[in-house]
Design a protein around this motif. Structure first.
Motif, PDB file in Angstrom:
ATOM      1  N   PHE A  40      47.350   1.019  89.078  1.00 24.84           N
ATOM      2  CA  PHE A  40      47.651   2.195  90.067  1.00 24.84           C
ATOM      3  C   PHE A  40      49.007   3.070  89.833  1.00 24.84           C
ATOM      4  CE2 PHE A  40      48.357  -1.564  92.805  1.00 24.84           C
ATOM      5  CZ  PHE A  40      49.956  -1.480  93.064  1.00 24.84           C
ATOM      6  N   GLY A  41      49.948   2.643  88.894  1.00 19.31           N
ATOM      7  CA  GLY A  41      50.927   3.262  88.489  1.00 19.31           C
ATOM      8  C   GLY A  41      51.912   3.232  89.743  1.00 19.31           C
ATOM      9  N   GLY A  42      52.345   4.529  90.224  1.00 12.70           N
ATOM     10  CA  GLY A  42      53.472   4.748  91.286  1.00 12.70           C
ATOM     11  C   GLY A  42      52.709   4.335  92.404  1.00 12.70           C
ATOM     12  N   GLY A  43      51.344   4.404  92.759  1.00 11.00           N
ATOM     13  CA  GLY A  43      50.653   4.054  93.940  1.00 11.00           C
ATOM     14  C   GLY A  43      50.340   5.234  94.862  1.00 11.00           C
ATOM     15  N   GLU A  44      50.524   6.432  94.270  1.00 15.06           N
ATOM     16  CA  GLU A  44      50.383   7.567  95.262  1.00 15.06           C
ATOM     17  C   GLU A  44      48.655   7.718  95.367  1.00 15.06           C
ATOM     18  OE1 GLU A  44      52.093   7.693  92.399  1.00 15.06           O
ATOM     19  OE2 GLU A  44      54.135   8.148  93.116  1.00 15.06           O
ATOM     20  N   ALA A  45      48.115   7.522  94.375  1.00 21.95           N
ATOM     21  CA  ALA A  45      46.542   7.884  94.646  1.00 21.95           C
ATOM     22  C   ALA A  45      46.022   6.628  95.399  1.00 21.95           C
ATOM     23  CB  ALA A  45      45.799   7.764  93.234  1.00 21.95           C
ATOM     24  N   LEU A  46      46.333   5.478  95.226  1.00 23.15           N
ATOM     25  CA  LEU A  46      46.159   4.279  95.979  1.00 23.15           C
ATOM     26  C   LEU A  46      46.486   4.615  97.426  1.00 23.15           C
ATOM     27  CD1 LEU A  46      44.757   1.611  96.010  1.00 23.15           C
ATOM     28  CD2 LEU A  46      46.983   0.494  95.812  1.00 23.15           C
ATOM     29  N   VAL A  47      47.389   4.990  97.851  1.00 19.66           N
ATOM     30  CA  VAL A  47      47.742   5.315  99.343  1.00 19.66           C
ATOM     31  C   VAL A  47      46.870   6.490  99.767  1.00 19.66           C
ATOM     32  CG1 VAL A  47      49.436   6.049 100.606  1.00 19.66           C
ATOM     33  CG2 VAL A  47      50.273   4.581  98.872  1.00 19.66           C
ATOM     34  N   GLU A  48      46.752   7.550  98.695  1.00 20.88           N
ATOM     35  CA  GLU A  48      45.771   8.381  99.513  1.00 20.88           C
ATOM     36  C   GLU A  48      44.289   7.931  99.607  1.00 20.88           C
ATOM     37  OE1 GLU A  48      45.442  11.909  97.208  1.00 20.88           O
ATOM     38  OE2 GLU A  48      47.688  11.935  96.979  1.00 20.88           O
ATOM     39  N   MET A  49      43.610   7.000  98.559  1.00 21.76           N
ATOM     40  CA  MET A  49      42.494   6.501  98.728  1.00 21.76           C
ATOM     41  C   MET A  49      42.446   5.505 100.105  1.00 21.76           C
ATOM     42  SD  MET A  49      40.461   3.833  96.143  1.00 21.76           S
ATOM     43  CE  MET A  49      41.661   3.919  95.017  1.00 21.76           C
ATOM     44  N   GLY A  50      43.324   4.649 100.229  1.00 28.13           N
ATOM     45  CA  GLY A  50      43.702   3.835 101.363  1.00 28.13           C
ATOM     46  C   GLY A  50      43.546   4.739 102.857  1.00 28.13           C
ATOM     47  N   ALA A  51      44.118   5.860 102.867  1.00 32.57           N
ATOM     48  CA  ALA A  51      44.241   6.669 103.825  1.00 32.57           C
ATOM     49  C   ALA A  51      42.683   7.330 104.276  1.00 32.57           C
ATOM     50  CB  ALA A  51      45.184   7.788 103.801  1.00 32.57           C
ATOM     51  N   ALA A  52      42.063   7.520 103.193  1.00 39.64           N
ATOM     52  CA  ALA A  52      40.633   8.311 103.234  1.00 39.64           C
ATOM     53  C   ALA A  52      39.700   7.214 103.555  1.00 39.64           C
ATOM     54  CB  ALA A  52      40.556   8.864 102.027  1.00 39.64           C
ATOM     55  N   ARG A  53      39.726   6.049 103.065  1.00 44.60           N
ATOM     56  CA  ARG A  53      38.803   4.805 103.062  1.00 44.60           C
ATOM     57  C   ARG A  53      39.037   3.870 103.978  1.00 44.60           C
ATOM     58  NH1 ARG A  53      36.106   4.130  97.048  1.00 44.60           N
ATOM     59  NH2 ARG A  53      35.788   6.478  96.832  1.00 44.60           N
ATOM     60  N   LEU A  54      39.198   4.047 105.396  1.00 51.02           N
ATOM     61  CA  LEU A  54      39.896   3.064 106.313  1.00 51.02           C
ATOM     62  C   LEU A  54      38.791   2.086 106.545  1.00 51.02           C
ATOM     63  CD1 LEU A  54      41.704   5.547 108.796  1.00 51.02           C
ATOM     64  CD2 LEU A  54      42.616   3.874 106.975  1.00 51.02           C
ATOM     65  N   ASN A  55      37.377   2.158 106.402  1.00 49.60           N
ATOM     66  CA  ASN A  55      36.552   1.172 106.558  1.00 49.60           C
ATOM     67  C   ASN A  55      35.853   0.515 105.327  1.00 49.60           C
ATOM     68  OD1 ASN A  55      36.234   1.865 109.322  1.00 49.60           O
ATOM     69  ND2 ASN A  55      35.358   3.496 108.954  1.00 49.60           N
ATOM     70  N   GLU A  56      36.836   0.727 104.241  1.00 53.31           N
ATOM     71  CA  GLU A  56      36.571  -0.074 102.889  1.00 53.31           C
ATOM     72  C   GLU A  56      37.830  -0.747 102.669  1.00 53.31           C
ATOM     73  OE1 GLU A  56      33.941   3.366 101.025  1.00 53.31           O
ATOM     74  OE2 GLU A  56      35.552   2.975 100.150  1.00 53.31           O
ATOM     75  N   ALA A  57      37.527  -2.154 101.949  1.00 55.50           N
ATOM     76  CA  ALA A  57      38.438  -2.882 101.422  1.00 55.50           C
ATOM     77  C   ALA A  57      39.192  -2.245 100.031  1.00 55.50           C
ATOM     78  CB  ALA A  57      37.822  -4.374 101.379  1.00 55.50           C
ATOM     79  N   VAL A  58      40.230  -2.107 100.007  1.00 57.85           N
ATOM     80  CA  VAL A  58      40.864  -1.667  98.866  1.00 57.85           C
ATOM     81  C   VAL A  58      41.886  -2.683  98.196  1.00 57.85           C
ATOM     82  CG1 VAL A  58      42.250   0.266  97.908  1.00 57.85           C
ATOM     83  CG2 VAL A  58      40.897   0.546  99.659  1.00 57.85           C
ATOM     84  N   VAL A  59      41.650  -2.978  96.921  1.00 54.97           N
ATOM     85  CA  VAL A  59      42.701  -3.958  96.027  1.00 54.97           C
ATOM     86  C   VAL A  59      43.101  -3.190  95.050  1.00 54.97           C
ATOM     87  CG1 VAL A  59      42.808  -6.139  94.994  1.00 54.97           C
ATOM     88  CG2 VAL A  59      41.082  -6.025  96.715  1.00 54.97           C
ATOM     89  N   GLY A  60      44.346  -3.184  94.980  1.00 57.01           N
ATOM     90  CA  GLY A  60      45.180  -2.589  93.931  1.00 57.01           C
ATOM     91  C   GLY A  60      45.784  -3.581  93.099  1.00 57.01           C
ATOM     92  N   VAL A  61      45.729  -3.531  91.673  1.00 59.63           N
ATOM     93  CA  VAL A  61      46.215  -4.340  90.582  1.00 59.63           C
ATOM     94  C   VAL A  61      47.235  -3.618  89.778  1.00 59.63           C
ATOM     95  CG1 VAL A  61      45.929  -5.788  88.905  1.00 59.63           C
ATOM     96  CG2 VAL A  61      44.346  -5.517  90.764  1.00 59.63           C
ATOM     97  N   GLU A  62      48.507  -4.021  90.023  1.00 63.48           N
ATOM     98  CA  GLU A  62      49.614  -3.316  88.900  1.00 63.48           C
ATOM     99  C   GLU A  62      50.691  -4.383  88.791  1.00 63.48           C
ATOM    100  OE1 GLU A  62      51.697  -1.107  87.197  1.00 63.48           O
ATOM    101  OE2 GLU A  62      49.999   0.114  87.997  1.00 63.48           O
ATOM    102  N   VAL A  63      51.388  -4.100  87.395  1.00 62.66           N
ATOM    103  CA  VAL A  63      52.366  -5.166  87.048  1.00 62.66           C
ATOM    104  C   VAL A  63      53.865  -4.531  87.509  1.00 62.66           C
ATOM    105  CG1 VAL A  63      50.982  -5.939  85.159  1.00 62.66           C
ATOM    106  CG2 VAL A  63      52.558  -3.935  84.634  1.00 62.66           C
ATOM    107  N   HIS A  64      53.879  -3.154  87.641  1.00 56.79           N
ATOM    108  CA  HIS A  64      55.414  -2.609  87.776  1.00 56.79           C
ATOM    109  C   HIS A  64      55.713  -2.468  89.370  1.00 56.79           C
ATOM    110  CE1 HIS A  64      55.473  -1.337  83.629  1.00 56.79           C
ATOM    111  NE2 HIS A  64      54.364  -0.815  83.955  1.00 56.79           N
ATOM    112  N   THR A  65      56.931  -3.184  89.602  1.00 54.88           N
ATOM    113  CA  THR A  65      57.422  -3.579  90.914  1.00 54.88           C
ATOM    114  C   THR A  65      57.456  -2.211  91.745  1.00 54.88           C
ATOM    115  OG1 THR A  65      58.551  -5.477  90.020  1.00 54.88           O
ATOM    116  CG2 THR A  65      59.101  -4.623  92.393  1.00 54.88           C
ATOM    117  N   THR A  66      58.065  -1.206  91.080  1.00 60.69           N
ATOM    118  CA  THR A  66      58.221   0.161  91.893  1.00 60.69           C
ATOM    119  C   THR A  66      56.747   0.668  92.401  1.00 60.69           C
ATOM    120  OG1 THR A  66      59.860   0.626  90.476  1.00 60.69           O
ATOM    121  CG2 THR A  66      59.261   2.385  91.834  1.00 60.69           C
ATOM    122  N   GLY A  67      55.777   0.679  91.691  1.00 66.00           N
ATOM    123  CA  GLY A  67      54.510   1.188  92.404  1.00 66.00           C
ATOM    124  C   GLY A  67      53.883   0.172  93.358  1.00 66.00           C
TER     125      GLY A  67
END
Length: 92
Positions: A40-67
């Motif tokens: 998910f890189g910097g995490g912007e899209a994951l955060v947007e997805m999380g805001a839009a999908r409150l009734n779904e479980a979201v799991v993000g995988v990333e190696v970079h600490t900043t994101g």
């Protein structure tokens, strides 16, 4: 302990487990979808997805600490219970 480590301890999943999603996401009403975002890189899209999908479980995988830190901050500040992060590589 710094804020990153506190958030990480609360919202990340350990590597190498077989997750029981109904336990991990116990605040969601089954049946629910689990969305996996790999790299998910910097995490912007994951955060947007999380805001839009409150009734779904979201799991993000990333190696970079900043994101990861960006997503953990969003989870914490929004009080979200439906997002978790794995800080590692995906190996198939």
């Amino acid at each position: 302990m710094d804020l990153y480590r506190l958030r990480s301890a609360r919202w990340t999943l350990p590597v190498g487990i077989i997750a029981d999603w109904s336990v991990v996401f116990s605040t969601l009403t089954p049946p629910f979808d689990v969305v996996l975002d790999i790299g998910f890189g910097g995490g912007e899209a994951l955060v947007e997805m999380g805001a839009a999908r409150l009734n779904e479980a979201v799991v993000g995988v990333e190696v970079h600490t900043t994101g990861v830190a960006h997503v953990l901050e969003a989870i914490d500040s929004n009080g979200w219970q439906h997002i978790r992060v794995v800080e590692d590589d995906v190996l198939i």
